[in-house]
Design an enzyme around this catalytic site. Sequence first.
Site, mmCIF file in Angstrom:
data_model
loop_
_atom_site.group_PDB
_atom_site.id
_atom_site.type_symbol
_atom_site.label_atom_id
_atom_site.label_comp_id
_atom_site.label_asym_id
_atom_site.label_seq_id
_atom_site.Cartn_x
_atom_site.Cartn_y
_atom_site.Cartn_z
ATOM 1 N N GLU A 1 0.822 -1.213 0.000
ATOM 2 C CA GLU A 1 0.000 0.000 0.000
ATOM 3 C C GLU A 1 0.857 1.265 0.000
ATOM 4 O O GLU A 1 0.567 2.204 -0.731
ATOM 5 C CB GLU A 1 -0.938 0.028 1.215
ATOM 6 C CG GLU A 1 -2.107 -0.930 1.128
ATOM 7 C CD GLU A 1 -3.194 -0.498 0.147
ATOM 8 O OE1 GLU A 1 -3.082 0.575 -0.491
ATOM 9 O OE2 GLU A 1 -4.163 -1.258 0.009
ATOM 10 N N ASP B 1 -6.549 8.157 -0.144
ATOM 11 C CA ASP B 1 -6.017 7.141 0.762
ATOM 12 C C ASP B 1 -4.836 7.761 1.501
ATOM 13 O O ASP B 1 -3.975 8.385 0.881
ATOM 14 C CB ASP B 1 -5.552 5.907 -0.013
ATOM 15 C CG ASP B 1 -6.680 5.253 -0.791
ATOM 16 O OD1 ASP B 1 -7.827 5.300 -0.326
ATOM 17 O OD2 ASP B 1 -6.409 4.691 -1.867
#
Length: 148
Positions: free
Chosen positions: A53, A71
């Site tokens: 990520e 995000d």
Amino acid sequence: MKALLVLGFLLLSASVQAKIYERCQFARTLKRNGMSGYYGVSLADWVCLAQHESNYNTQARNYNPGDQSTDYGIFQINSRYWCNDGKTPRAKNACGIPCSALLQDDITQAIQCAKRVVRDPQGIRAWVAWQRHCKNRDLSGYIRNCGV
């Protein structure tokens, strides 16, 4: 005078730099914060997820133009559902925190929010990177030689 300007610039740039965790340092931090086996998710799963990520970068941010969300942080937690950035339309803020809290070098709040995410019915599957890179794989290398 020039020396003061240079010093000021160096201090300013140091204050906005991200902390990028080393793999084992990150694994140990997660373990200290109760993430090993939390809701059935192994420590190796969490380490794999964060590597894919954010590459363990506390300042990682990625904008999603489709729903105008972002995000945030080491776990790439989304502003549509989990935090408030003041910009995302129809945001839920299920973690009850500002998204800026997910960008801190101290990842305690990010860990607490990740725990909240994994308690949701989707669990760890909420993270696309986990599904693509970690699910049903041998993840032992993510915690090998870390003393955890």
